[in-house]
Scaffold this active site. Sequence first.
Site, PDB file in Angstrom:
ATOM      1  N   LYS A  82       0.862  -1.182   0.000  1.00  0.00           N
ATOM      2  CA  LYS A  82       0.000   0.000   0.000  1.00  0.00           C
ATOM      3  C   LYS A  82       0.897   1.228   0.000  1.00  0.00           C
ATOM      4  O   LYS A  82       1.924   1.240   0.695  1.00  0.00           O
ATOM      5  CB  LYS A  82      -0.876  -0.022   1.261  1.00  0.00           C
ATOM      6  N   SER A 157      -9.770   1.589   2.778  1.00  0.00           N
ATOM      7  CA  SER A 157      -8.913   2.404   1.939  1.00  0.00           C
ATOM      8  C   SER A 157      -7.861   1.601   1.168  1.00  0.00           C
ATOM      9  O   SER A 157      -7.355   2.095   0.162  1.00  0.00           O
ATOM     10  CB  SER A 157      -8.205   3.459   2.783  1.00  0.00           C
ATOM     11  N   SER A 181      -9.933  -0.692   6.946  1.00  0.00           N
ATOM     12  CA  SER A 181      -9.307  -0.520   5.626  1.00  0.00           C
ATOM     13  C   SER A 181      -8.575  -1.734   5.072  1.00  0.00           C
ATOM     14  O   SER A 181      -8.138  -1.703   3.924  1.00  0.00           O
ATOM     15  CB  SER A 181      -8.349   0.666   5.655  1.00  0.00           C
TER      16      SER A 181
END
Lengths: 471, 106
Positions: A82, A157, A181
């Site tokens: 990420k 997210s 997330s």
Amino acid sequence: MDIPLTIRQTQKALFEKRFSMVELVDAYFARIEKLDKALNSFLTLNKEEAYKKAKKVDGLITDYGKEILKDKPLLGVTVAHKDLFLTKGLRTTAASKVLEYYIPAYSATVVARLNEAGCIILGKTNCDAWAHGASGENSDYGPTINPWGKTYVPGGSSSGSATAVAASFSLIATGTDTGGSVRQPANFCGVYGLKPTYGAVSRYGIVAMASSVDSVGHFARTVSDIEKIFDITKGEDGKDGTVKNSKLKTQNSKLKIGVPKEYFVKGLDKEVEKAVLQATVTFKKKGIEVVGISLPHTKYAISVYYIIQPAEVSSNLSRYDGIRYGNERDAFGDEAKRRIMLGTYVLSSGYYDAYYLKAQKVRTKIIEDFEKVFDPSNGGVDAIIAPVSPTAAFKLGEKSLDPLKMYLADVYTVAANVAGIPGLSVPSGFTRKGLPLGFQLMGPRYSERILFKLGNIYEKATNAKPQVALE
Amino acid sequence: MGKLSKKDVEHVAKLANLPLKENEIEKFSKQLSKIVGYVDELNEVDTSKIEPTHQTTGLQSVVRKDKVEIEDCLNQKEALSGSEKVHNGYFVVPAILEGKRRGGKK
């Protein structure tokens, strides 16, 4: 080449010399180039370094054979990080224009540990900017698309990481879970996602969102892979004062799972509800006791979270001044601005007691709810089973114009963050429209091994196979 | 409570050092009011005898060893590597003091 879907399959193929690591990296990049234009899961690719490392891996396999796995248990495992994880020498943007050109001078602990264990970084994945969002649509570099349905969000997210694993762009991926997330995009994309206990995995070198709730997790296609990664990432590094080498709980006697009635209320989609209840039936068949429980303060978790989290966001994002690195503060997108202002408001003079302090007190009540249901001296449960999100993946644009509506999508995930407990997102089939379904298992602090055990039982009972979208 | 006027938004943006455009002030005033209105539901919960929770680890006052680990330090080049606005090995920052120079002209 058929790209292998688990760590075991990957290493077996490499040691049997069915293909080289360089060829495997070739296959991943070819798949990314072919399919990711439509999905937008990667922000930066790490081609040059990935091939360098792949050659090294091939050399190690030739020189040492399987012995090398003792030193490098994740040898040959491709990882997508990420874009919140600092990677030395590789651009890290947090999916924000503020960090558009930021090249970190050091790596996050988790990145360094996975490198050391033999992983190869393929690239950095898209996400909601600063991890603010539940759909991936808040990225300053365009939304990521759900690989199971091109008009649907992949969740957020950690949108790009979940998508990358679901679409077989990488074997594993990392994510952060501050309010869901990791678990929610895992659920929307049909992969496994772990949110570890707060304090189990170091946050060092990861762009901070809300420091009292941020936890560092990952995605994979089997429970066993999730566990292998956790065994590398967990534990003290001397750089994050919240991390403790606590003994992980185990349970050898009969396991007991609780079904919290407050999670099965108005707004919960029927197909999602059915999937979770079906999973409880599977567990019962495998001799696990399933009981009804109550977590009465569940409905307040969203409000607690949307006070504490923006308060901590406003503090953490105050460091971005455009002086030492990054662009100036006018480069923040709308959602970051909203959270900075909301957080500044609830911390400001005259409102602190009414909002921030009040939220911290209700936080205590939420933690007490969990402690009560987990209390072993009171016949407590070993784990809780619940939906991850009120619906399966929703449509792109469906909630993006109404911030409050988007926040309410976090209703089933935020409580675990508020309480600091672990959660494992497990896939369990598809909706009639072909979108992934699943459930989450939550347990007391440091109960990851019990969650893995339950996940394993479920996998075996349902004969679950690692799955890939766009095959 | 539960409502942020345009003036409130301007004040909060100033505290947060966040430059906003005129149309943003209006938009955020509406959106933030809606969110703050929602979280007001916490007033339903009796917390009169409840201690606040700041963190969930149970750890207290964790300190690192008072020892410099050289591999954990950035050298000057690395520390400055994120900015183009550097001068003689320093970061260039915006001036924060304004007004006449003391001591008059020379």
